[in-house]
Every structure is written in structure tokens, then in C-alpha cells.
Design an enzyme around this catalytic site. Structure first.
Site, PDB file in Angstrom:
ATOM      1  N   CYS A   1      -6.067   1.967   5.920  1.00  0.00           N
ATOM      2  CA  CYS A   1      -6.743   0.736   6.324  1.00  0.00           C
ATOM      3  C   CYS A   1      -6.139   0.224   7.636  1.00  0.00           C
ATOM      4  O   CYS A   1      -5.182   0.792   8.165  1.00  0.00           O
ATOM      5  CB  CYS A   1      -6.593  -0.325   5.227  1.00  0.00           C
ATOM      6  SG  CYS A   1      -4.910  -0.977   5.064  1.00  0.00           S
TER       7      CYS A   1
ATOM      8  N   CYS B   1      -2.357  -0.558   7.467  1.00  0.00           N
ATOM      9  CA  CYS B   1      -1.531   0.649   7.415  1.00  0.00           C
ATOM     10  C   CYS B   1      -1.520   1.380   8.753  1.00  0.00           C
ATOM     11  O   CYS B   1      -0.485   1.900   9.167  1.00  0.00           O
ATOM     12  CB  CYS B   1      -1.999   1.549   6.280  1.00  0.00           C
ATOM     13  SG  CYS B   1      -1.660   0.819   4.655  1.00  0.00           S
TER      14      CYS B   1
ATOM     15  N   HIS C   1       0.861  -1.184   0.000  1.00  0.00           N
ATOM     16  CA  HIS C   1       0.000   0.000   0.000  1.00  0.00           C
ATOM     17  C   HIS C   1       0.896   1.233   0.000  1.00  0.00           C
ATOM     18  O   HIS C   1       2.069   1.172   0.395  1.00  0.00           O
ATOM     19  CB  HIS C   1      -0.891   0.010   1.232  1.00  0.00           C
ATOM     20  CG  HIS C   1      -1.980  -1.015   1.196  1.00  0.00           C
ATOM     21  ND1 HIS C   1      -3.066  -0.964   2.033  1.00  0.00           N
ATOM     22  CD2 HIS C   1      -2.149  -2.118   0.436  1.00  0.00           C
ATOM     23  CE1 HIS C   1      -3.868  -1.992   1.791  1.00  0.00           C
ATOM     24  NE2 HIS C   1      -3.323  -2.713   0.830  1.00  0.00           N
TER      25      HIS C   1
ATOM     26  N   GLU D   1       0.988   3.822   1.938  1.00  0.00           N
ATOM     27  CA  GLU D   1       1.504   4.191   3.255  1.00  0.00           C
ATOM     28  C   GLU D   1       2.684   3.308   3.663  1.00  0.00           C
ATOM     29  O   GLU D   1       3.708   3.806   4.145  1.00  0.00           O
ATOM     30  CB  GLU D   1       0.408   4.051   4.327  1.00  0.00           C
ATOM     31  CG  GLU D   1      -0.809   4.906   4.080  1.00  0.00           C
ATOM     32  CD  GLU D   1      -1.929   4.184   3.349  1.00  0.00           C
ATOM     33  OE1 GLU D   1      -3.100   4.443   3.661  1.00  0.00           O
ATOM     34  OE2 GLU D   1      -1.637   3.355   2.448  1.00  0.00           O
TER      35      GLU D   1
END
Length: 154
Positions: free
Chosen positions: A76, A79, A46, A48
């Protein structure tokens, strides 16, 4: 946030969901990332997490105290966990994520009693632009799938 949006467009160019993230400390970018789980075959890729990895390598420290993470969409659960473990001081995000947002939409994990550190957060920064980018991406993706389905039908 504008730089995070630029990185999100990089993800889109790769066929990934357009999310970008930037980590800043003392006015200096120390890490950046964009979504790339599909192209990297990595479910943790992801924006992040990629930005955290980039910053940690550059800083030679897995802890990033005093830093701010800017991300185009609400983080999410995965993360949020990575952000907490890295000791990022605050998170600034653009669009809310009503299905999987773990900061305010579905869960408020930064406030959960099990978290061992405090992370400040604010949402809605450049919200319209961040939201529109995601919306346009999925509109385009649905049109492509419809076109492909129609092509296979003929």
C-alpha cells in the site's frame, strides 16, 4: 515467497488479514513480518513495516541497501513510503491489490518523480497461492459474520 506465505498464515491464525513479508540480503533472511494491526492496536503494523523494523533492528541500521523485500500482496501507499525510506533495493510481491495497491494497481509510486530513490519491483510471484490465501480468508470471514448475524437473529 514461500516463507512469506508461511508468515501470512501466522497472521491468519491471529485473525489478521493474511499478509507476510520477508527481507533478504545476500541469500540470508534479515527481517520478517506479518500483518498484525488489529491485535497490536497499531495501524502501521503491516507485514512490510514489521519486516522492515525487524531487519533494521537486526542490522542496526534504518537503511537496508542491497536487500529484497518479498511480500504476499502488493504494498500500500504507507508501505511503499517505508520501503523507499529504508532504501530496499527491490520488492517482489505475489498478488496484486486492486483497491489499495501502490506499486502498479492504483498508483505507481516507485516511479513517482518525488521519490528520492529507485526501487525495482516485480509482481505475480506465486500469485495464485497468494491470491487464494487472501480469498479464502475473506470467504471464511464473511461466513463467520453471516453465522454470527444468524445466531443473534434467532
Amino acid at each position: 515467497m514461500k516463507y512469506a506465505l508461511k508468515l501470512a498464515k501466522k497472521a491468519w491464525a491471529l485473525g489478521e488479514v493474511p499478509v507476510g513479508a520477508v527481507i533478504v540480503r545476500d541469500g540470508k533472511v534479515i527481517g520478517e513480518g506479518w500483518n498484525h494491526p488489529i491485535s497490536s492496536n497499531d495501524p502501521t503494523a503491516h507485514a512490510e513495516v514489521s519486516a522492515l523494523r525487524d531487519a533494521a533492528i537486526k542490522e542496526r541500521n534504518y537503511r537496508l541497501p542491497g536487500s529484497v523485500l518479498y511480500v504476499t500482496i502488493e504494498p500500500c501507499t504507507m508501505c511503499v513510503g517505508a520501503i523507499v525510506h529504508s532504501r530496499v533495493a527491490s520488492v517482489v510481491y505475489g498478488a496484486s491489490e486492486p483497491k489499495a495497491g501502490a506499486v502498479a494497481s492504483q498508483n505507481c509510486l516507485f516511479e513517482h518523480p518525488s521519490m528520492n530513490t529507485s526501487v525495482e519491483h516485480i509482481g505475480g510471484v506465486c500469485e495464485e497461492e497468494c491470491s487464494q490465501l487472501i480469498s479464502d480468508f475473506f470467504t471464511e470471514r464473511r461466513a463467520q459474520k453471516k453465522h454470527e448475524k444468524q445466531r443473534l437473529k434467532n
